[in-house]
Scaffold this motif. Structure first.
Motif, PDB file in Angstrom:
ATOM      1  N   PHE A   1       0.761  -1.040   0.008  1.00 45.77           N
ATOM      2  CA  PHE A   1      -0.127   0.016  -0.141  1.00 45.77           C
ATOM      3  C   PHE A   1       1.017   1.246  -0.028  1.00 45.77           C
ATOM      4  O   PHE A   1       1.779   1.403   0.749  1.00 45.77           O
ATOM      5  N   VAL A   2       0.459   1.768  -0.723  1.00 47.63           N
ATOM      6  CA  VAL A   2       1.169   3.608  -0.750  1.00 47.63           C
ATOM      7  C   VAL A   2       0.597   4.231  -0.137  1.00 47.63           C
ATOM      8  O   VAL A   2       0.703   5.362   0.508  1.00 47.63           O
ATOM      9  N   ASN A   3      -0.609   4.822  -0.795  1.00 50.80           N
ATOM     10  CA  ASN A   3      -1.407   5.778  -0.455  1.00 50.80           C
ATOM     11  C   ASN A   3      -3.160   5.761  -1.421  1.00 50.80           C
ATOM     12  O   ASN A   3      -3.287   5.239  -1.718  1.00 50.80           O
ATOM     13  N   ALA A   4      -3.820   6.255  -0.260  1.00 50.70           N
ATOM     14  CA  ALA A   4      -5.195   6.848  -1.238  1.00 50.70           C
ATOM     15  C   ALA A   4      -5.844   7.928  -0.071  1.00 50.70           C
ATOM     16  O   ALA A   4      -4.576   9.025   0.540  1.00 50.70           O
ATOM     17  N   SER A   5      -6.452   8.015  -1.022  1.00 50.19           N
ATOM     18  CA  SER A   5      -7.480   9.473  -0.905  1.00 50.19           C
ATOM     19  C   SER A   5      -8.796   9.906  -1.943  1.00 50.19           C
ATOM     20  O   SER A   5      -8.992   8.415  -1.905  1.00 50.19           O
ATOM     21  N   PHE A   6      -9.709   9.995  -1.274  1.00 51.59           N
ATOM     22  CA  PHE A   6     -11.258  10.081  -1.617  1.00 51.59           C
ATOM     23  C   PHE A   6     -11.752  11.314  -1.747  1.00 51.59           C
ATOM     24  O   PHE A   6     -11.196  12.327  -1.298  1.00 51.59           O
ATOM     25  N   SER A   7     -12.292  11.338  -2.401  1.00 44.17           N
ATOM     26  CA  SER A   7     -14.039  12.259  -2.375  1.00 44.17           C
ATOM     27  C   SER A   7     -15.160  12.144  -3.025  1.00 44.17           C
ATOM     28  O   SER A   7     -15.727  11.351  -2.771  1.00 44.17           O
ATOM     29  N   VAL A   8     -16.001  13.345  -1.780  1.00 41.85           N
ATOM     30  CA  VAL A   8     -16.961  12.726  -1.686  1.00 41.85           C
ATOM     31  C   VAL A   8     -18.316  13.544  -2.550  1.00 41.85           C
ATOM     32  O   VAL A   8     -17.518  14.864  -2.980  1.00 41.85           O
ATOM     33  N   LEU A   9     -19.253  12.864  -3.933  1.00 50.58           N
ATOM     34  CA  LEU A   9     -20.224  14.074  -4.362  1.00 50.58           C
ATOM     35  C   LEU A   9     -21.356  13.476  -4.668  1.00 50.58           C
ATOM     36  O   LEU A   9     -21.389  12.334  -4.317  1.00 50.58           O
ATOM     37  N   ASP A  10     -21.997  14.652  -3.460  1.00 49.22           N
ATOM     38  CA  ASP A  10     -23.508  13.904  -3.093  1.00 49.22           C
ATOM     39  C   ASP A  10     -23.333  12.819  -2.686  1.00 49.22           C
ATOM     40  O   ASP A  10     -23.036  12.793  -1.431  1.00 49.22           O
ATOM     41  N   ASN A  11     -24.061  12.036  -2.929  1.00 48.16           N
ATOM     42  CA  ASN A  11     -24.108  10.675  -2.268  1.00 48.16           C
ATOM     43  C   ASN A  11     -22.947   9.467  -2.885  1.00 48.16           C
ATOM     44  O   ASN A  11     -22.774   8.385  -2.608  1.00 48.16           O
ATOM     45  N   THR A  12     -22.028   9.240  -3.801  1.00 49.19           N
ATOM     46  CA  THR A  12     -21.005   9.468  -4.114  1.00 49.19           C
ATOM     47  C   THR A  12     -19.602   9.337  -3.438  1.00 49.19           C
ATOM     48  O   THR A  12     -19.390  10.277  -3.518  1.00 49.19           O
ATOM     49  N   ILE A  13     -18.776   8.342  -3.166  1.00 46.62           N
ATOM     50  CA  ILE A  13     -17.530   8.685  -2.858  1.00 46.62           C
ATOM     51  C   ILE A  13     -16.976   8.058  -3.173  1.00 46.62           C
ATOM     52  O   ILE A  13     -16.655   6.262  -4.386  1.00 46.62           O
ATOM     53  N   PHE A  14     -15.493   8.814  -3.963  1.00 47.61           N
ATOM     54  CA  PHE A  14     -14.822   8.180  -5.625  1.00 47.61           C
ATOM     55  C   PHE A  14     -13.366   7.886  -4.431  1.00 47.61           C
ATOM     56  O   PHE A  14     -12.504   8.877  -4.022  1.00 47.61           O
ATOM     57  N   HIS A  15     -12.590   6.594  -3.945  1.00 47.57           N
ATOM     58  CA  HIS A  15     -12.226   6.293  -3.881  1.00 47.57           C
ATOM     59  C   HIS A  15     -10.264   6.088  -4.876  1.00 47.57           C
ATOM     60  O   HIS A  15     -10.621   5.455  -5.765  1.00 47.57           O
ATOM     61  N   THR A  16      -8.998   6.541  -4.691  1.00 49.04           N
ATOM     62  CA  THR A  16      -8.136   6.374  -5.239  1.00 49.04           C
ATOM     63  C   THR A  16      -7.257   5.892  -4.694  1.00 49.04           C
ATOM     64  O   THR A  16      -6.553   6.208  -3.539  1.00 49.04           O
ATOM     65  N   ILE A  17      -6.563   4.377  -4.849  1.00 45.91           N
ATOM     66  CA  ILE A  17      -6.015   3.909  -3.991  1.00 45.91           C
ATOM     67  C   ILE A  17      -4.631   4.212  -5.125  1.00 45.91           C
ATOM     68  O   ILE A  17      -4.666   2.823  -5.796  1.00 45.91           O
ATOM     69  N   HIS A  18      -3.337   3.762  -4.890  1.00 42.05           N
ATOM     70  CA  HIS A  18      -1.870   3.318  -5.264  1.00 42.05           C
ATOM     71  C   HIS A  18      -1.511   2.821  -4.051  1.00 42.05           C
ATOM     72  O   HIS A  18      -1.224   2.636  -2.098  1.00 42.05           O
ATOM     73  N   SER A  19      -0.742   1.370  -5.162  1.00 41.61           N
ATOM     74  CA  SER A  19      -0.556   0.144  -4.574  1.00 41.61           C
ATOM     75  C   SER A  19       1.121  -0.078  -5.514  1.00 41.61           C
ATOM     76  O   SER A  19       0.957   0.347  -7.022  1.00 41.61           O
ATOM     77  N   LYS A  20       2.264  -0.475  -4.937  1.00 42.64           N
ATOM     78  CA  LYS A  20       3.470  -1.325  -5.675  1.00 42.64           C
ATOM     79  C   LYS A  20       3.422  -2.379  -5.179  1.00 42.64           C
ATOM     80  O   LYS A  20       2.654  -3.960  -4.397  1.00 42.64           O
ATOM     81  N   ILE A  21       3.214  -3.060  -6.863  1.00 40.46           N
ATOM     82  CA  ILE A  21       3.482  -4.764  -6.695  1.00 40.46           C
ATOM     83  C   ILE A  21       5.133  -5.445  -6.559  1.00 40.46           C
ATOM     84  O   ILE A  21       5.659  -4.658  -7.580  1.00 40.46           O
ATOM     85  N   GLY A  22       5.455  -6.952  -6.302  1.00 38.82           N
ATOM     86  CA  GLY A  22       6.846  -6.534  -6.015  1.00 38.82           C
ATOM     87  C   GLY A  22       6.695  -7.294  -7.504  1.00 38.82           C
ATOM     88  O   GLY A  22       6.025  -7.478  -8.521  1.00 38.82           O
ATOM     89  N   GLU A  23       8.326  -7.225  -7.678  1.00 40.16           N
ATOM     90  CA  GLU A  23       9.231  -7.458  -9.106  1.00 40.16           C
ATOM     91  C   GLU A  23       8.593  -8.911  -9.270  1.00 40.16           C
ATOM     92  O   GLU A  23       8.034  -9.047 -10.421  1.00 40.16           O
ATOM     93  N   SER A  24       8.175 -10.202  -8.732  1.00 37.30           N
ATOM     94  CA  SER A  24       8.236 -11.464  -8.906  1.00 37.30           C
ATOM     95  C   SER A  24       7.312 -11.612  -9.578  1.00 37.30           C
ATOM     96  O   SER A  24       6.976 -12.599  -9.355  1.00 37.30           O
ATOM     97  N   ALA A  25       6.239 -10.483  -8.901  1.00 39.15           N
ATOM     98  CA  ALA A  25       4.969 -11.062  -9.003  1.00 39.15           C
ATOM     99  C   ALA A  25       3.779  -9.748  -9.720  1.00 39.15           C
ATOM    100  O   ALA A  25       3.094  -9.528  -9.956  1.00 39.15           O
ATOM    101  N   GLN A  26       4.330  -8.942 -11.106  1.00 34.67           N
ATOM    102  CA  GLN A  26       4.414  -8.353 -11.586  1.00 34.67           C
ATOM    103  C   GLN A  26       3.055  -9.239 -12.911  1.00 34.67           C
ATOM    104  O   GLN A  26       1.936  -8.006 -12.240  1.00 34.67           O
ATOM    105  N   ASP A  27       3.400  -9.886 -13.033  1.00 36.88           N
ATOM    106  CA  ASP A  27       2.344 -10.349 -14.147  1.00 36.88           C
ATOM    107  C   ASP A  27       1.318 -10.570 -13.268  1.00 36.88           C
ATOM    108  O   ASP A  27       0.276 -11.257 -13.638  1.00 36.88           O
ATOM    109  N   TYR A  28       1.377 -12.180 -12.461  1.00 39.53           N
ATOM    110  CA  TYR A  28       0.721 -13.166 -12.878  1.00 39.53           C
ATOM    111  C   TYR A  28       0.030 -12.517 -11.158  1.00 39.53           C
ATOM    112  O   TYR A  28      -1.517 -12.514 -11.155  1.00 39.53           O
TER     113      TYR A  28
END
Length: 161
Positions: A117-144
């Motif tokens: 997990f790198v970071n996350a943010s969110f925005s609320v518009l009316d009754n909707t929540i927009f979450h943006t999540i950034h994460s990093k995958i290890g090199e050995s697991a990038q494809d699969y």
């Protein structure tokens, strides 16, 4: 009052000390520092422009790629869009106000899948929540790993809706 002794006369003005400190950096060094700073800002600006373009197109992408619309132009909620860019995994989770637990569950699923997990943010518009999540995958697991994590997350969101 602050007094500094430079050998000839005391300095009682902090501005003079700051000015003297700035003078100590050579002009070529100042120019190099300014050039590096401008390049960094240009890279950040380009990244933000790409993200803006992607986010502006996202609602159209979601409705055309399986998210049917029950209420005219509105998206079915919850909805998830996943992008894999090298070792980076970026998720946009769109939920209603009553689905806040989904964010926690997705973070848990990312962790279980081996993503950092790198970071996350969110925005609320009316009754909707927009979450943006950034994460990093290890090199050995990038494809699969990315495909496996993405499929689990899509299934989780789809099963909920």
């Amino acid at each position: 009052m602050v007094m500094f002794n430079t050998g000839s006369k005391p300095i009682d003005n902090l501005d003079h000390v700051l000015y003297t400190t700035i003078e100590a950096v050579s002009l070529p060094d100042q120019l190099e520092g300014a050039t590096n700073y401008i390049k960094m800002l240009q890279a950040k600006l380009e990244e933000m422009k790409q993200k803006k373009t992607w986010l502006m197109q996202m609602p159209a992408n979601l409705t055309s790629s399986g998210g049917s619309s029950r209420t005219g132009g509105r998206l079915d909620l919850p909805n998830i869009d996943i992008r894999v860019m090298g070792s980076a995994l970026e998720l946009v989770l769109i939920t209603g106000l009553n689905c806040q637990f989904m964010f926690n569950e997705i973070i848990r699923m990312l962790h279980e899948g081996g993503a950092e997990f790198v970071n996350a943010s969110f925005s609320v518009l009316d009754n909707t929540i927009f979450h943006t999540i950034h994460s990093k995958i290890g090199e050995s697991a990038q494809d699969y790993g990315a495909a496996r994590i993405s499929e689990r997350l899509r299934k989780f969101v789809h099963d909920f809706s």
